[in-house]
Scaffold this motif. Structure first.
Motif, mmCIF file in Angstrom:
data_model
loop_
_atom_site.group_PDB
_atom_site.id
_atom_site.type_symbol
_atom_site.label_atom_id
_atom_site.label_comp_id
_atom_site.label_asym_id
_atom_site.label_seq_id
_atom_site.Cartn_x
_atom_site.Cartn_y
_atom_site.Cartn_z
ATOM 1 N N PRO B 91 1.717 -112.302 18.419
ATOM 2 C CA PRO B 91 1.103 -113.641 18.508
ATOM 3 C C PRO B 91 -0.079 -113.659 19.483
ATOM 4 C CG PRO B 91 3.161 -113.590 19.739
ATOM 5 C CD PRO B 91 3.029 -112.247 19.082
ATOM 6 N N VAL B 92 -1.186 -113.042 19.059
ATOM 7 C CA VAL B 92 -2.343 -112.834 19.926
ATOM 8 C C VAL B 92 -2.922 -114.167 20.413
ATOM 9 C CG1 VAL B 92 -4.694 -111.912 20.031
ATOM 10 C CG2 VAL B 92 -2.913 -110.649 18.813
ATOM 11 N N MET B 93 -3.191 -115.050 19.484
ATOM 12 C CA MET B 93 -3.818 -116.325 19.840
ATOM 13 C C MET B 93 -2.937 -117.111 20.817
ATOM 14 S SD MET B 93 -4.780 -119.500 17.317
ATOM 15 C CE MET B 93 -3.063 -119.943 17.012
ATOM 16 N N ALA B 94 -1.670 -117.238 20.463
ATOM 17 C CA ALA B 94 -0.767 -118.049 21.290
ATOM 18 C C ALA B 94 -0.605 -117.454 22.682
ATOM 19 C CB ALA B 94 0.594 -118.164 20.594
ATOM 20 N N THR B 95 -0.534 -116.130 22.764
ATOM 21 C CA THR B 95 -0.312 -115.485 24.065
ATOM 22 C C THR B 95 -1.521 -115.659 24.982
ATOM 23 O OG1 THR B 95 1.050 -113.861 22.902
ATOM 24 C CG2 THR B 95 0.450 -113.347 25.174
ATOM 25 N N ILE B 96 -2.720 -115.450 24.436
ATOM 26 C CA ILE B 96 -3.917 -115.635 25.277
ATOM 27 C C ILE B 96 -4.003 -117.093 25.735
ATOM 28 C CG2 ILE B 96 -6.444 -115.458 25.423
ATOM 29 C CD1 ILE B 96 -6.338 -113.396 23.147
ATOM 30 N N SER B 97 -3.772 -117.983 24.815
ATOM 31 C CA SER B 97 -3.884 -119.406 25.137
ATOM 32 C C SER B 97 -2.912 -119.788 26.255
ATOM 33 C CB SER B 97 -3.604 -120.228 23.877
ATOM 34 O OG SER B 97 -3.700 -121.595 24.156
ATOM 35 N N GLU B 98 -1.709 -119.293 26.156
ATOM 36 C CA GLU B 98 -0.685 -119.586 27.167
ATOM 37 C C GLU B 98 -1.087 -119.014 28.536
ATOM 38 O OE1 GLU B 98 3.821 -118.092 27.492
ATOM 39 O OE2 GLU B 98 3.285 -118.914 25.523
ATOM 40 N N ARG B 99 -1.627 -117.798 28.503
ATOM 41 C CA ARG B 99 -1.991 -117.144 29.761
ATOM 42 C C ARG B 99 -3.171 -117.811 30.453
ATOM 43 N NH1 ARG B 99 -0.840 -111.687 30.194
ATOM 44 N NH2 ARG B 99 -2.033 -111.826 32.127
ATOM 45 N N VAL B 100 -4.099 -118.321 29.655
ATOM 46 C CA VAL B 100 -5.345 -118.823 30.246
ATOM 47 C C VAL B 100 -5.348 -120.350 30.382
ATOM 48 C CG1 VAL B 100 -7.871 -118.806 30.048
ATOM 49 C CG2 VAL B 100 -6.565 -116.840 29.276
ATOM 50 N N GLY B 101 -4.554 -121.006 29.560
ATOM 51 C CA GLY B 101 -4.543 -122.463 29.640
ATOM 52 C C GLY B 101 -5.694 -123.131 28.910
ATOM 53 N N LEU B 102 -6.241 -122.450 27.902
ATOM 54 C CA LEU B 102 -7.286 -123.044 27.049
ATOM 55 C C LEU B 102 -6.920 -122.776 25.582
ATOM 56 C CD1 LEU B 102 -10.728 -122.005 28.655
ATOM 57 C CD2 LEU B 102 -9.747 -124.302 28.581
ATOM 58 N N PRO B 103 -7.388 -123.627 24.672
ATOM 59 C CA PRO B 103 -7.159 -123.314 23.254
ATOM 60 C C PRO B 103 -7.948 -122.066 22.853
ATOM 61 C CG PRO B 103 -8.565 -125.254 23.462
ATOM 62 C CD PRO B 103 -8.081 -124.928 24.853
ATOM 63 N N VAL B 104 -7.377 -121.292 21.946
ATOM 64 C CA VAL B 104 -7.970 -120.007 21.544
ATOM 65 C C VAL B 104 -8.066 -119.947 20.018
ATOM 66 C CG1 VAL B 104 -7.625 -117.492 21.513
ATOM 67 C CG2 VAL B 104 -7.047 -118.801 23.573
ATOM 68 N N VAL B 105 -9.184 -119.423 19.522
ATOM 69 C CA VAL B 105 -9.284 -119.099 18.098
ATOM 70 C C VAL B 105 -9.607 -117.609 17.995
ATOM 71 C CG1 VAL B 105 -11.711 -119.865 18.032
ATOM 72 C CG2 VAL B 105 -10.422 -119.641 15.900
ATOM 73 N N ILE B 106 -8.882 -116.886 17.142
ATOM 74 C CA ILE B 106 -9.209 -115.473 16.936
ATOM 75 C C ILE B 106 -9.720 -115.281 15.516
ATOM 76 C CG2 ILE B 106 -7.470 -114.723 18.625
ATOM 77 C CD1 ILE B 106 -5.858 -113.530 16.267
ATOM 78 N N ASP B 107 -10.550 -114.281 15.348
ATOM 79 C CA ASP B 107 -11.048 -113.960 14.010
ATOM 80 C C ASP B 107 -11.547 -112.518 14.014
ATOM 81 O OD1 ASP B 107 -11.993 -114.199 11.315
ATOM 82 O OD2 ASP B 107 -12.390 -116.326 11.672
ATOM 83 N N ASN B 108 -11.836 -112.034 12.828
ATOM 84 C CA ASN B 108 -12.445 -110.725 12.661
ATOM 85 C C ASN B 108 -13.797 -110.690 13.377
ATOM 86 O OD1 ASN B 108 -14.664 -109.394 10.733
ATOM 87 N ND2 ASN B 108 -12.818 -108.158 10.654
ATOM 88 N N ASP B 109 -14.099 -109.569 14.036
ATOM 89 C CA ASP B 109 -15.338 -109.498 14.825
ATOM 90 C C ASP B 109 -16.592 -109.692 13.967
ATOM 91 O OD1 ASP B 109 -14.832 -107.070 13.580
ATOM 92 O OD2 ASP B 109 -15.235 -105.839 15.337
ATOM 93 N N ALA B 110 -16.605 -109.137 12.751
ATOM 94 C CA ALA B 110 -17.781 -109.308 11.876
ATOM 95 C C ALA B 110 -17.921 -110.770 11.449
ATOM 96 C CB ALA B 110 -17.687 -108.406 10.647
ATOM 97 N N ASN B 111 -16.799 -111.473 11.285
ATOM 98 C CA ASN B 111 -16.877 -112.892 10.933
ATOM 99 C C ASN B 111 -17.534 -113.696 12.056
ATOM 100 O OD1 ASN B 111 -15.709 -112.581 8.443
ATOM 101 N ND2 ASN B 111 -13.655 -113.206 9.078
ATOM 102 N N PHE B 112 -17.126 -113.417 13.305
ATOM 103 C CA PHE B 112 -17.741 -114.131 14.431
ATOM 104 C C PHE B 112 -19.210 -113.742 14.600
ATOM 105 C CE2 PHE B 112 -13.550 -115.152 16.802
ATOM 106 C CZ PHE B 112 -13.573 -116.471 16.373
ATOM 107 N N TYR B 113 -19.502 -112.481 14.350
ATOM 108 C CA TYR B 113 -20.886 -112.004 14.406
ATOM 109 C C TYR B 113 -21.724 -112.812 13.404
ATOM 110 C CZ TYR B 113 -24.577 -108.300 14.294
ATOM 111 O OH TYR B 113 -25.741 -107.573 14.346
ATOM 112 N N ALA B 114 -21.196 -112.936 12.191
ATOM 113 C CA ALA B 114 -21.883 -113.705 11.150
ATOM 114 C C ALA B 114 -22.098 -115.145 11.594
ATOM 115 C CB ALA B 114 -21.073 -113.666 9.854
ATOM 116 N N LEU B 115 -21.079 -115.715 12.188
ATOM 117 C CA LEU B 115 -21.159 -117.104 12.639
ATOM 118 C C LEU B 115 -22.242 -117.262 13.709
ATOM 119 C CD1 LEU B 115 -19.558 -119.688 11.933
ATOM 120 C CD2 LEU B 115 -18.086 -119.209 13.897
ATOM 121 N N GLY B 116 -22.320 -116.283 14.615
ATOM 122 C CA GLY B 116 -23.352 -116.321 15.659
ATOM 123 C C GLY B 116 -24.751 -116.247 15.060
ATOM 124 N N GLU B 117 -24.944 -115.355 14.087
ATOM 125 C CA GLU B 117 -26.259 -115.240 13.442
ATOM 126 C C GLU B 117 -26.614 -116.527 12.702
ATOM 127 O OE1 GLU B 117 -28.659 -112.971 13.549
ATOM 128 O OE2 GLU B 117 -27.597 -111.474 14.762
#
Lengths: 316, 316
Positions: B91-117
């Motif tokens: 549970p990558v998303m849930a674990t990071i979110s719990e540890r940091v105290g912020l909402p988290v979204v995870i995705d494929n790196d190329a998908n986020f790259y595309a979104l940035g472009e």
């Protein structure tokens, strides 16, 4: 209950029907295309629509009209249609709507067919699905979230023209290695060349076949009679079909396919090869989730799908 | 002004940054991956996020975290990752979110790259675009209506595995004729086999080359030195790249492509061939609308795109 009119314009016939909100076809009409000019066809379409409006228990909420070709559905224009070359940029949607007095949505016929299968046909349990029609070419309708996906302006779904064998045969547009050369009506003329010389020559000779004219119906008959080579060719057909489906899966991440068109009648002859082709070219997770279904709506698909286009476009 | 944290987890390095609502990278950090287990990487990710939160003018609205592999973004799970085999179903998303105290979204790196472009890079004027990364393979990120398209559960965009030459070479998954054999880092070993024997042998001998190890950097150097065969091979590379792009156009009806990844540095060597390959396999209307752009964001693309994932997921 709400009602809508679905109209499917083909190169030779126009089919029209009154459909209720459950997807039931209440009335249908079928007329021959008298002349392919836009004004003449729109006359016929308007007459059919008016006749069906009179038969409807209440005023239909709109008309969906499917046309073969590339359609800008948002603007109601036919961008390109081999069957109706003069329709390009003619205001089809606006003209029908004005003549009949109902809102109109137009789209590619395969797109409406896909929508119909997703509504009340083989795809009814799925929000995402791809319809493939195996006929002269391979037509495609991509449904995402129960909605037709058009791409930028309407050119989406031309799946038969994806390149599957870059060094291979040209399609009728002169593009090399298109999928539809290997898994639609002209496939057998392509596939027979991939056999060994001995097997090919014997197959053609024994059955008195013209290698340029190996129609799927004929090949299905030979396979039904137990001809080993015909059966093998159907296996190859299936495998090429499956390889292209795997590419669509890899690109779109959609694993539900509904297959229609005349050649789908030979389902039992190719589907095993299709599964093999898919399994060789995508992830196990996709294979595990794969749904391959035969189209269910048959003759009424175009009418029902077009009517559903109207339901989704014009329902509040 | 709003702020978000973007994190790009690679097989060797983790990059993280604080990004403002205009897409400006305010702070960035880069650390080596100590251990590929999910708990260890998530420790590092959480530490980086906490450090960046302290530097933010106000509390960031969330974290976007890109991971190589196939991601179920809706559920925040890594379904499949060659770099991180143990992460599957963690549970990558849930674990990071719990540890940091912020909402988290995870995705494929190329998908986020595309979104940035699409947000602040080469695709910023377009609502639909496809990002291609040319590296070890061909990665893809499909953006529809300024949103990442995932397919059913996250397997969309595996464009490098579409079949372009069914009778051709196998990719590293053992699938035959994949696009990435012909237009990514191992392409030249495939393409050199398509030359005539004389030209191939002379090319390999004169330049003392191992035909199994024709890295793009080396081939770019030879082409830069004016080697005719190297230039020809880049033309072939471009044409195969363009043929696959044409298939994507025919399927998706999207004509805006942004191309990144290390091999995009050799843009001038392949782009003419690419245009030729596209022109041979799709409609003139698509060619007229074609936009081919080099990716602009370079090193910050992963961070900025991941941050934008957080902006779109968590803005009201």
């Amino acid at each position: 209950m709400k009602y809508a009119i679905g109209i499917d314009v083909g190169g030779h016939n126009i089919e029209a029907g009154l459909v209720d909100g459950d997807g039931k076809l209440l009335e249908s009409r079928n007329v021959k295309v008298l002349d392919r000019s836009p004004t003449s066809v729109i006359d016929q379409v308007a007459d059919l629509a008016k006749e069906l409006i009179k038969l409807s228990p209440e005023k239909p909420l709109g008309i969906g009209c499917g046309v073969p070709g590339i359609i800008n559905s948002a603007e109601g224009l036919v961008l390109k249609s081999p069957n109706f070359p003069k329709w390009s940029e003619f205001p089809v949607m606006a003209t029908i709507s004005e003549r009949v007095g109902l809102p109109v949505v137009i789209d590619n016929d395969a797109n409406f067919y896909a929508l119909g299968e997703c509504w009340v046909g083989a795809g009814r349990e799925y929000r995402n699905m791809i319809l493939l029609t195996l006929g002269t070419g391979i037509g495609g309708g991509i449904i995402i979230d129960e909605t037709i996906f058009h791409g930028d302006v309407g050119f989406a779904g031309e799946v038969g023209h994806m390149t599957i064998e870059m060094s291979g045969e040209e399609c009728d547009l002169g593009w090399k290695g298109d999928w539809e050369n290997y898994a639609a009506s002209r496939a057998f003329s392509t596939l027979v060349k991939l056999l060994g010389d001995g097997e090919r020559n014997s197959f053609l000779k024994v059955n008195s076949l013209d290698p340029k004219n190996l129609a799927p119906e004929l090949m299905a008959k030979l396979a039904g009679d137990g001809d080993e080579t015909a059966l093998k060719l159907w296996g190859m057909f299936g495998e090429f079909l499956g390889t292209g489906i795997a590419s669509l899966i890899n690109i779109l991440g959609i694993t539900t396919f509904v297959i229609g068109g005349g050649i789908a009648e030979s389902w039992e002859l190719f589907i095993q090869g299709t599964r093999k082709g898919i399994a060789r070219h995508t992830y196990q997770e996709n294979i595990d989730r794969l749904i391959l279904e035969r189209a269910e709506l048959k003759d009424s698909a175009g009418i029902v799908g077009s009517a559903y286009g109207a339901f989704t476009a014009f329902s509040e």
